[in-house]
Design an enzyme around this catalytic site. Structure first.
Site, PDB file in Angstrom:
ATOM      1  N   CYS A  86      -2.278   0.936  -7.104  1.00  0.00           N
ATOM      2  CA  CYS A  86      -3.718   2.433  -6.656  1.00  0.00           C
ATOM      3  C   CYS A  86      -3.841   2.733  -7.557  1.00  0.00           C
ATOM      4  CB  CYS A  86      -3.360   2.407  -5.551  1.00  0.00           C
ATOM      5  SG  CYS A  86      -1.768   2.924  -4.980  1.00  0.00           S
ATOM      6  N   ASN A  98       1.438  -4.588  -2.374  1.00  0.00           N
ATOM      7  CA  ASN A  98       1.816  -4.509  -2.938  1.00  0.00           C
ATOM      8  C   ASN A  98       3.153  -4.073  -3.028  1.00  0.00           C
ATOM      9  OD1 ASN A  98       0.345  -1.921  -2.676  1.00  0.00           O
ATOM     10  ND2 ASN A  98      -0.228  -1.450  -4.919  1.00  0.00           N
ATOM     11  N   GLU A 117      -4.245   6.265   2.397  1.00  0.00           N
ATOM     12  CA  GLU A 117      -4.194   6.543   1.111  1.00  0.00           C
ATOM     13  C   GLU A 117      -5.198   4.934  -0.168  1.00  0.00           C
ATOM     14  OE1 GLU A 117      -2.423   8.337  -1.201  1.00  0.00           O
ATOM     15  OE2 GLU A 117      -1.500   9.328   0.256  1.00  0.00           O
ATOM     16  N   LYS A 122     -12.074  12.105  -3.449  1.00  0.00           N
ATOM     17  CA  LYS A 122     -13.007  11.596  -3.350  1.00  0.00           C
ATOM     18  C   LYS A 122     -12.555  10.755  -2.803  1.00  0.00           C
ATOM     19  CE  LYS A 122     -14.548  12.189  -7.449  1.00  0.00           C
ATOM     20  NZ  LYS A 122     -15.013  12.261  -9.007  1.00  0.00           N
ATOM     21  N   ILE A 135       3.132 -17.073   0.827  1.00  0.00           N
ATOM     22  CA  ILE A 135       3.229 -18.137   0.048  1.00  0.00           C
ATOM     23  C   ILE A 135       3.392 -17.058  -0.981  1.00  0.00           C
ATOM     24  CG2 ILE A 135       2.069 -18.543  -1.849  1.00  0.00           C
ATOM     25  CD1 ILE A 135      -0.123 -19.026   0.781  1.00  0.00           C
ATOM     26  N   GLY A 176       0.122  -1.575   6.237  1.00  0.00           N
ATOM     27  CA  GLY A 176       0.090  -1.627   4.301  1.00  0.00           C
ATOM     28  C   GLY A 176      -1.022  -2.418   3.544  1.00  0.00           C
ATOM     29  N   ALA A 177      -0.690  -1.527   2.121  1.00  0.00           N
ATOM     30  CA  ALA A 177      -1.199  -2.973   1.455  1.00  0.00           C
ATOM     31  C   ALA A 177       0.392  -3.925   1.221  1.00  0.00           C
ATOM     32  CB  ALA A 177      -1.774  -2.583  -0.012  1.00  0.00           C
ATOM     33  N   GLY A 185      -7.858   3.319  -2.850  1.00  0.00           N
ATOM     34  CA  GLY A 185      -8.471   2.246  -4.080  1.00  0.00           C
ATOM     35  C   GLY A 185      -8.270   3.553  -4.982  1.00  0.00           C
ATOM     36  N   LYS A 213       2.004  -2.245  11.155  1.00  0.00           N
ATOM     37  CA  LYS A 213       1.450  -3.955  10.426  1.00  0.00           C
ATOM     38  C   LYS A 213       1.425  -4.037   8.748  1.00  0.00           C
ATOM     39  CE  LYS A 213      -2.213  -4.878   9.782  1.00  0.00           C
ATOM     40  NZ  LYS A 213      -2.304  -5.940   8.467  1.00  0.00           N
ATOM     41  N   GLU A 219       0.895  11.342   1.047  1.00  0.00           N
ATOM     42  CA  GLU A 219       1.579  11.047   0.981  1.00  0.00           C
ATOM     43  C   GLU A 219       3.757  11.694   0.534  1.00  0.00           C
ATOM     44  OE1 GLU A 219       1.351   6.439   1.872  1.00  0.00           O
ATOM     45  OE2 GLU A 219       1.470   7.035   3.738  1.00  0.00           O
TER      46      GLU A 219
HETATM   47  P1  NDP Z   1      -6.836  -3.902   2.298  1.00  0.00           P
HETATM   48  O1  NDP Z   1      -7.769  -2.787   2.598  1.00  0.00           O
HETATM   49  O2  NDP Z   1      -7.536  -5.194   2.107  1.00  0.00           O
HETATM   50  O3  NDP Z   1      -6.034  -4.566   3.761  1.00  0.00           O
HETATM   51  C1  NDP Z   1      -5.452  -2.789   4.025  1.00  0.00           C
HETATM   52  C2  NDP Z   1      -4.623  -3.230   5.437  1.00  0.00           C
HETATM   53  O4  NDP Z   1      -5.496  -2.838   6.111  1.00  0.00           O
HETATM   54  C3  NDP Z   1      -3.893  -4.617   5.706  1.00  0.00           C
HETATM   55  O5  NDP Z   1      -2.769  -4.570   6.964  1.00  0.00           O
HETATM   56  C4  NDP Z   1      -5.138  -5.083   6.165  1.00  0.00           C
HETATM   57  O6  NDP Z   1      -4.883  -6.698   6.800  1.00  0.00           O
HETATM   58  C5  NDP Z   1      -5.355  -4.516   7.069  1.00  0.00           C
HETATM   59  N1  NDP Z   1      -7.101  -4.504   7.228  1.00  0.00           N
HETATM   60  C6  NDP Z   1      -8.710  -4.923   7.105  1.00  0.00           C
HETATM   61  N2  NDP Z   1      -9.158  -4.763   7.758  1.00  0.00           N
HETATM   62  C7  NDP Z   1      -8.507  -4.249   8.775  1.00  0.00           C
HETATM   63  C8  NDP Z   1      -9.522  -2.946  10.067  1.00  0.00           C
HETATM   64  N3  NDP Z   1     -11.140  -3.489  10.053  1.00  0.00           N
HETATM   65  N4  NDP Z   1      -8.819  -2.523  11.008  1.00  0.00           N
HETATM   66  C9  NDP Z   1      -7.779  -2.196  10.345  1.00  0.00           C
HETATM   67  N5  NDP Z   1      -6.638  -2.426   9.406  1.00  0.00           N
HETATM   68  C10 NDP Z   1      -7.204  -3.189   9.132  1.00  0.00           C
HETATM   69  O7  NDP Z   1      -6.138  -3.768   1.172  1.00  0.00           O
HETATM   70  P2  NDP Z   1      -4.904  -4.748  -0.051  1.00  0.00           P
HETATM   71  O8  NDP Z   1      -3.775  -5.089   1.288  1.00  0.00           O
HETATM   72  O9  NDP Z   1      -6.045  -5.849  -0.512  1.00  0.00           O
HETATM   73  O10 NDP Z   1      -4.898  -3.764  -1.012  1.00  0.00           O
HETATM   74  C11 NDP Z   1      -5.400  -3.497  -2.314  1.00  0.00           C
HETATM   75  C12 NDP Z   1      -6.118  -1.952  -2.064  1.00  0.00           C
HETATM   76  O11 NDP Z   1      -4.712  -1.051  -1.323  1.00  0.00           O
HETATM   77  C13 NDP Z   1      -6.514  -1.572  -3.249  1.00  0.00           C
HETATM   78  O12 NDP Z   1      -8.064  -0.948  -3.128  1.00  0.00           O
HETATM   79  C14 NDP Z   1      -5.505  -0.170  -3.727  1.00  0.00           C
HETATM   80  O13 NDP Z   1      -6.331  -0.280  -4.621  1.00  0.00           O
HETATM   81  C15 NDP Z   1      -5.226   0.211  -2.568  1.00  0.00           C
HETATM   82  N6  NDP Z   1      -4.084   0.461  -2.481  1.00  0.00           N
HETATM   83  C16 NDP Z   1      -3.703   1.985  -2.288  1.00  0.00           C
HETATM   84  C17 NDP Z   1      -2.623   2.632  -2.409  1.00  0.00           C
HETATM   85  C18 NDP Z   1      -2.701   4.003  -2.439  1.00  0.00           C
HETATM   86  O14 NDP Z   1      -1.348   4.826  -2.142  1.00  0.00           O
HETATM   87  N7  NDP Z   1      -3.515   4.680  -2.670  1.00  0.00           N
HETATM   88  C19 NDP Z   1      -1.348   2.416  -2.932  1.00  0.00           C
HETATM   89  C20 NDP Z   1      -1.362   0.887  -3.047  1.00  0.00           C
HETATM   90  C21 NDP Z   1      -2.729  -0.118  -2.723  1.00  0.00           C
HETATM   91  P3  NDP Z   1      -5.312  -7.839   5.952  1.00  0.00           P
HETATM   92  O15 NDP Z   1      -4.411  -8.205   5.492  1.00  0.00           O
HETATM   93  O16 NDP Z   1      -4.847  -9.085   7.411  1.00  0.00           O
HETATM   94  O17 NDP Z   1      -6.390  -7.967   6.012  1.00  0.00           O
END
Ligand code: NDP
Length: 483
Positions: free
Chosen positions: A283, A152, A249, A450, A27, A149-150, A251, A175, A457
């Site tokens: 993040c 963003n 990596e 923490k 989307i 990956g996330a 939140g 993935k 990275e």
């Molecule tokens: P999520 O934790 O919801 O998802 C991250 C990834 O993990 C997605 O690809 C997700 O798939 C996958 N996933 C979910 N459940 C499982 C599981 N049980 N086993 C394996 N993989 C799984 O994060 P968001 O995508 O919502 O991203 C936002 C978060 O990411 C925030 O908390 C942010 O702070 C953090 N972040 C951290 C960064 C850093 O470098 N520290 C940088 C960017 C973001 P699916 O989406 O299909 O559920």
């Protein structure tokens, strides 16, 4: 631009489709329209990807570092040449304005490929002399890595994981988040075009279940996740079952401390960059902005003025500098936090409302008079919501800044250099900033302490997390034994 990719997955050097997987509608966050349809990986696709990565690993690791590095550097060049198209795609995938994506996403991905491409030839062991005997170490790849990956920064996250992993001689199955599945496919295509052998870097799509299947596969040696703390806990626990290496990596809820003596204009810039860039979906954002009481009114006044410079609109328009939330769901989460902030007594200075236009736009929002225990000051919102808290002294603010279970980033604005370094030494965070915020050059380590994560990275530090040391003892003379 045609946003429908050739197929959902890129495995063993080719696009692969299996429409029996669960549908993934892509989307465009600026309009809410479906711009592509992909399919989650079925067990057969997961198997193909892991088998391809496993089969390619030993041969890839047998290349010299210079040869592997050359592939990565060539991929970096291709990414830079195609920066415009990749940026347009990143904007379709995430909704982030082109004004950002054209200078941040493919470009930082290319930086990572170039940096680790350059470093690949310098990944070496060491020699330790012990009298006439000696030990030498071999720095070897970990093996088959899984990247998750996330949503963003889909291109950047894919490259930040691929570049050090491949430089060390590992292969990867990546993935992306199902919310932003398009960009990582381009990274796979480019690496293959640059000369990475088939199977070295594979991308498969899917929801959490696909990630979970990857993480628990016996062939996988390492898992690198960018995501939330709850997902991190699950993935870390699943990886522990097979004693797999991990990089997490996760939140944050980072503090940004502004002292009275700070340059006001720079401090406001730091707070804007650390709260509203990418519509707050970063993040490391400094969402708890502690402002010393003497500068607080001036800070809020100038911040409110500067926010008049926000230009919303079609994110593909290079003049637009503020985009939508990535999804309706994320927008709802942010709205929920804003309601909580108001209900708990924070003062809404500006913003707070969904924007009346198609897509998932919400105004940049600033709360003042926030106290440490309010939900908006304790929980990661992952949206454009800034909480301004006030403080009197350095002694008071440091423990308050650290009073969080997260530890990703922290920043300080002050003209007093010794105070800046004292604050940074006291921050419980992996990535700190003095008189700036949210810079993330590939040369610098990035990661959290923490609950915000494990491992780093970027920088030379990432090599440690994608390789392992083998110690080799060599005896030059006869060997004595007790019998
Ligand atoms: P999520 O934790 O919801 O998802 C991250 C990834 O993990 C997605 O690809 C997700 O798939 C996958 N996933 C979910 N459940 C499982 C599981 N049980 N086993 C394996 N993989 C799984 O994060 P968001 O995508 O919502 O991203 C936002 C978060 O990411 C925030 O908390 C942010 O702070 C953090 N972040 C951290 C960064 C850093 O470098 N520290 C940088 C960017 C973001 P699916 O989406 O299909 O559920």
């Amino acid at each position: 631009m045609n946003t429908q990719p050739t197929a959902s997955h890129f495995i063993n050097g080719a696009y692969v489709e299996d429409k029996s997987g669960e549908e993934i509608p892509v989307i465009y966050p600026a309009t809410g329209e479906v711009i592509a349809t992909l399919y989650a990986a079925t067990p057969a696709i997961i198997e193909q990807a892991l088998a391809a990565a496993e089969a390619a690993q030993k041969e890839w690791a047998s290349w010299t570092g210079t040869e592997r590095g050359r592939v990565l550097r060539r991929a970096a060049d291709i990414m830079r040449e195609r920066n415009h198209d990749l940026s347009v795609l990143e904007t379709f995938d995430t909704g982030k304005p082109y004004q950002e994506t054209s200078v941040v996403d493919a470009t930082s991905g290319a930086d990572a490929l170039e940096y680790f491409g350059g470093l690949a030839a310098a990944i070496t062991g060491e020699h330790i002399q012990l009298g006439e005997n000696f030990v030498y170490t071999r720095r070897e790849p970990v093996g088959l890595c899984v990247g998750i990956g996330a949503w963003n920064y889909p291109t950047q996250i894919a490259c930040w994981k691929a570049a050090p992993a491949l430089a060390c001689g590992n292969t990867m199955v990546f993935k992306p988040s199902e919310t932003t599945p398009l960009c990582a496919l381009k990274v796979a295509e480019i690496l293959f075009e640059a000369g990475a052998p088939a199977g070295v870097y594979n991308v498969i799509q899917g929801y959490g279940a696909v990630g979970a299947a990857l993480v628990t596969d016996r062939r996988v040696d390492k898992v690198s996740l960018t995501g939330s703390v709850p997902t991190g806990r699950k993935v870390y626990a699943a990886a522990a079952e097979g004693i797999r290496h991990v990089t997490m990596e996760l939140g944050g809820k980072s503090p940004l401390v502004i002292f009275d003596d700070a340059n006001l204009e720079n401090a406001v810039s730091g707070a804007i960059l650390g709260n509203f860039y990418s519509s707050g979906q970063v993040c490391s954002n400094g969402t708890r902005v502690f402002v010393q009481s003497g500068i607080k009114d001036a800070f809020l006044e100038r911040l409110t003025e500067r926010l008049k410079g926000v230009k919303m609109g079609d994110p593909q328009d290079p003049e637009v500098n503020y985009g939508p939330m990535v999804s309706e769901r994320q927008l709802g989460i942010v709205e929920g936090f804003i309601e909580k902030g108001i209900a708990e007594g924070a003062r809404l200075v500006t913003g707070g409302k969904r924007v009346d236009r198609p897509g998932f736009y919400i105004e940049p929002t600033v709360f003042a008079d926030v106290t440490d225990e309010m939900t908006i000051a304790t929980d990661e919102i992952f949206g454009p919501v800034m909480s301004v808290l006030s403080f009197e002294t350095e002694e008071e603010v440091l423990p308050r800044a650290n009073a969080t279970e997260f530890g990703l980033s922290a920043g300080v604005f002050t003209a007093d250099l010794t105070r800046a370094h004292r604050m940074v030494a006291g921050f419980e965070a992996g990535t700190c900033y003095i008189n700036t915020y949210n810079d993330a050059p590939v040369e610098a380590p990035f990661g959290g302490s923490k609950l915000s994560g494990v491992g780093r990275e970027n920088s030379k530090a990432a090599i440690e997390h994608y390789s392992q040391i083998k110690g080799v003892f060599v005896r030059m003379g006869d060997l004595e034994a007790p019998f």
